[in-house]
Design a protein around this motif. Sequence first.
Motif, short mmCIF file in Angstrom:
data_model
loop_
_atom_site.label_atom_id
_atom_site.label_comp_id
_atom_site.label_asym_id
_atom_site.label_seq_id
_atom_site.Cartn_x
_atom_site.Cartn_y
_atom_site.Cartn_z
N THR A 89 0.81 -1.22 0.00
CA THR A 89 0.00 0.00 0.00
C THR A 89 0.85 1.27 0.00
O THR A 89 0.33 2.34 -0.33
N THR A 92 0.38 1.53 -3.74
CA THR A 92 -0.98 1.63 -4.28
C THR A 92 -1.70 2.90 -3.83
O THR A 92 -2.58 3.38 -4.55
N TRP A 161 -3.78 -6.25 -6.98
CA TRP A 161 -4.24 -4.86 -6.96
C TRP A 161 -4.41 -4.32 -8.37
O TRP A 161 -5.40 -3.64 -8.67
N THR A 164 -7.65 -6.09 -9.69
CA THR A 164 -8.92 -5.88 -8.99
C THR A 164 -9.07 -4.51 -8.34
O THR A 164 -10.18 -4.13 -7.96
N HIS A 166 -7.75 -4.01 -5.47
CA HIS A 166 -7.67 -4.33 -4.04
C HIS A 166 -6.39 -5.09 -3.76
O HIS A 166 -5.97 -5.93 -4.57
N THR A 167 -5.79 -4.81 -2.60
CA THR A 167 -4.72 -5.68 -2.12
C THR A 167 -5.41 -6.86 -1.47
O THR A 167 -6.62 -6.86 -1.29
N SER A 170 -7.48 -5.68 1.59
CA SER A 170 -8.65 -4.84 1.28
C SER A 170 -9.71 -5.63 0.53
O SER A 170 -10.90 -5.37 0.65
N LEU A 171 -9.31 -6.64 -0.26
CA LEU A 171 -10.27 -7.49 -0.95
C LEU A 171 -11.05 -8.31 0.06
O LEU A 171 -12.27 -8.44 -0.04
N GLU A 173 -11.67 -7.54 3.16
CA GLU A 173 -12.60 -6.61 3.84
C GLU A 173 -13.82 -6.35 2.97
O GLU A 173 -14.95 -6.37 3.45
N SER A 174 -13.59 -6.10 1.69
CA SER A 174 -14.70 -5.77 0.80
C SER A 174 -15.62 -6.98 0.58
O SER A 174 -16.83 -6.81 0.51
#
Length: 178
Positions: A89, A92, A161, A164, A166-167, A170-171, A173-174
């Motif tokens: 991150t 990113t 990332w 998508t 997302h790392t 974070s993926l 979490e989502s």
Amino acid sequence: MGIIAGLVPLVWVGQQQIRAFFQEPQAILVLGGSTDREQYAATMAQQHPDLPVWVSSGSNPEYAEWVFQEAQIDPDRVTLDYRAVDTVTNFTTVVDDLKEEGVSCVYLVTSDYHMRRASIIGQIVLGSRGISFRPLSVPSSDAESEDLLRSMRDGARAVLWVITGHTGSSLAESLGKS
């Protein structure tokens, strides 16, 4: 066919490194994790008075501001960004900001033991936006580079990332919010 598939990433990385060799960096990107990196970047900023400095999740703001103030670097040249929580991150969270500023090449500042992993991630994340980099390793007391498995894992997270947005964390979490 397998040989060609294996050569494609090598050619891509090679052309990025060649491009970085011929391009003049337009910013200094510092990965947080050691105050030595910020001190090194302050010295670099003195040597390159036209380059902005981006610090991704470095030391606390008061200390970072003090380091650059002591080096007589105009605060308007320094962006302290605290969105990153790890090395992936670090890239990113700032890559689109760098791109928006028209940056196509950066000096990448991190510790010597951390450079392999940072370079792998940087090739993927910065490269996905057409940004190349010149690595600048800050000497440290750590004798060894980080292990290759960790570098490969974070390289895979960087690819995730790019695909998508997302790392890995974070993926998860989502998906958990769905």
